[in-house]
Motif scaffolding. Structure first.
Motif, PDB file in Angstrom:
ATOM      1  N   ARG A 208      -1.027  -2.321  -7.397  1.00  0.00           N
ATOM      2  CA  ARG A 208       0.014  -1.343  -7.061  1.00  0.00           C
ATOM      3  C   ARG A 208       0.588  -0.800  -8.359  1.00  0.00           C
ATOM      4  O   ARG A 208       0.373  -1.360  -9.436  1.00  0.00           O
ATOM      5  CB  ARG A 208       1.124  -2.012  -6.241  1.00  0.00           C
TER       6      ARG A 208
ATOM      7  N   ASN B 271      -1.062   5.191   6.209  1.00  0.00           N
ATOM      8  CA  ASN B 271      -2.366   4.551   6.361  1.00  0.00           C
ATOM      9  C   ASN B 271      -3.305   5.369   7.230  1.00  0.00           C
ATOM     10  O   ASN B 271      -4.515   5.348   7.025  1.00  0.00           O
ATOM     11  CB  ASN B 271      -2.195   3.129   6.913  1.00  0.00           C
TER      12      ASN B 271
ATOM     13  N   PRO C 275       5.779  -9.088   0.686  1.00  0.00           N
ATOM     14  CA  PRO C 275       5.596  -8.048   1.707  1.00  0.00           C
ATOM     15  C   PRO C 275       6.906  -7.801   2.447  1.00  0.00           C
ATOM     16  O   PRO C 275       7.634  -8.745   2.739  1.00  0.00           O
ATOM     17  CB  PRO C 275       4.546  -8.650   2.647  1.00  0.00           C
TER      18      PRO C 275
ATOM     19  N   PRO D  20      -5.263  -2.853  -0.667  1.00  0.00           N
ATOM     20  CA  PRO D  20      -5.707  -4.088  -0.001  1.00  0.00           C
ATOM     21  C   PRO D  20      -5.934  -5.230  -0.994  1.00  0.00           C
ATOM     22  O   PRO D  20      -5.761  -6.396  -0.660  1.00  0.00           O
ATOM     23  CB  PRO D  20      -7.008  -3.671   0.684  1.00  0.00           C
TER      24      PRO D  20
ATOM     25  N   ARG E 131      -0.139  -2.013   1.945  1.00  0.00           N
ATOM     26  CA  ARG E 131       0.985  -2.836   2.390  1.00  0.00           C
ATOM     27  C   ARG E 131       2.222  -2.397   1.621  1.00  0.00           C
ATOM     28  O   ARG E 131       2.117  -1.902   0.504  1.00  0.00           O
ATOM     29  CB  ARG E 131       0.727  -4.309   2.106  1.00  0.00           C
TER      30      ARG E 131
ATOM     31  N   ASP F 146      -4.148  -5.777  -3.547  1.00  0.00           N
ATOM     32  CA  ASP F 146      -2.831  -6.088  -4.116  1.00  0.00           C
ATOM     33  C   ASP F 146      -2.452  -5.265  -5.343  1.00  0.00           C
ATOM     34  O   ASP F 146      -1.340  -5.398  -5.839  1.00  0.00           O
ATOM     35  CB  ASP F 146      -2.734  -7.572  -4.493  1.00  0.00           C
TER      36      ASP F 146
ATOM     37  N   LEU G 178       4.698   3.540   7.119  1.00  0.00           N
ATOM     38  CA  LEU G 178       3.494   2.972   6.531  1.00  0.00           C
ATOM     39  C   LEU G 178       2.271   3.283   7.408  1.00  0.00           C
ATOM     40  O   LEU G 178       1.193   3.619   6.899  1.00  0.00           O
ATOM     41  CB  LEU G 178       3.664   1.460   6.362  1.00  0.00           C
TER      42      LEU G 178
ATOM     43  N   MET H  27       5.469  -3.585  -0.302  1.00  0.00           N
ATOM     44  CA  MET H  27       6.004  -4.765  -0.971  1.00  0.00           C
ATOM     45  C   MET H  27       7.418  -4.460  -1.465  1.00  0.00           C
ATOM     46  O   MET H  27       7.767  -3.303  -1.677  1.00  0.00           O
ATOM     47  CB  MET H  27       5.147  -5.120  -2.189  1.00  0.00           C
TER      48      MET H  27
END
Ligand SMILES: [Zn+2]
Length: 158
Positions: free
Chosen positions: A71, A33, A16, A67, A47, A69, A29, A49
């Motif tokens: 991507r 969001n 992150p 959320p 998130r 993970d 971000l 990264m």
């Protein structure tokens, strides 16, 4: 905590982004969001990264992660527009969704750099037009949807 195999180069793992060190990216971000919460809540909050480059001549790669993970894709030298672009890429490739959509032309719009380092959602239909600033997508919803969203937000706050 996740378990890493031995002898792996931890520095090269995607991790992150430290947003306290990059308030510009934190704001970018947040804006994305906000738009996800308004129009595609199942995809957020995302998130940011970073996969550090192992070659000093090559830039680090940045990704927007769901959320859970997942991507897809990456951008370099991130700014507000590129953070939005990264989020869009993940939504397209992982969730198979065109997002966001111009309510007037019913076509997907694209993250672009606006004036003053703003990021905007740009619709290419016709002569092209700015849909809104990234983060302001809720404003483009029809009145009824917008009111429902405000009610939901009030419930969350209350
Ligand atoms: Zn349009």
């Amino acid at each position: 905590m996740s378990h890493f195999p031995h002898r792996r180069d931890f520095a090269r793992e995607p991790h992150p982004v430290d947003l306290t060190a990059r308030p510009d990216l934190a704001a970018a971000l947040d804006a994305v969001n906000r738009d996800l919460a308004a129009t595609l809540p199942e995809a957020g909050p995302m998130r940011l990264m970073c996969t550090p480059s192992d070659d000093e001549d090559l830039p680090d790669q940045f990704h927007a992660a769901l959320p859970d993970d997942r991507r897809h894709g990456s951008v370099q030298d991130p700014d507000a527009a590129r953070v939005a672009e990264a989020a869009q890429e993940t939504v397209h490739a992982v969730l198979w969704q065109v997002w966001p959509v111009c309510p007037e032309h019913r076509t997907g719009v694209h993250a672009d750099a606006g004036a003053n380092e703003r990021a905007v959602w740009w619709c290419r239909a016709g002569e092209g037009h700015e849909l809104c600033e990234v983060g302001e997508l809720a404003q483009t919803l029809p009145g009824r949807q917008r009111r429902a969203l405000r009610r939901k937000e009030r419930r969350r706050e209350g």
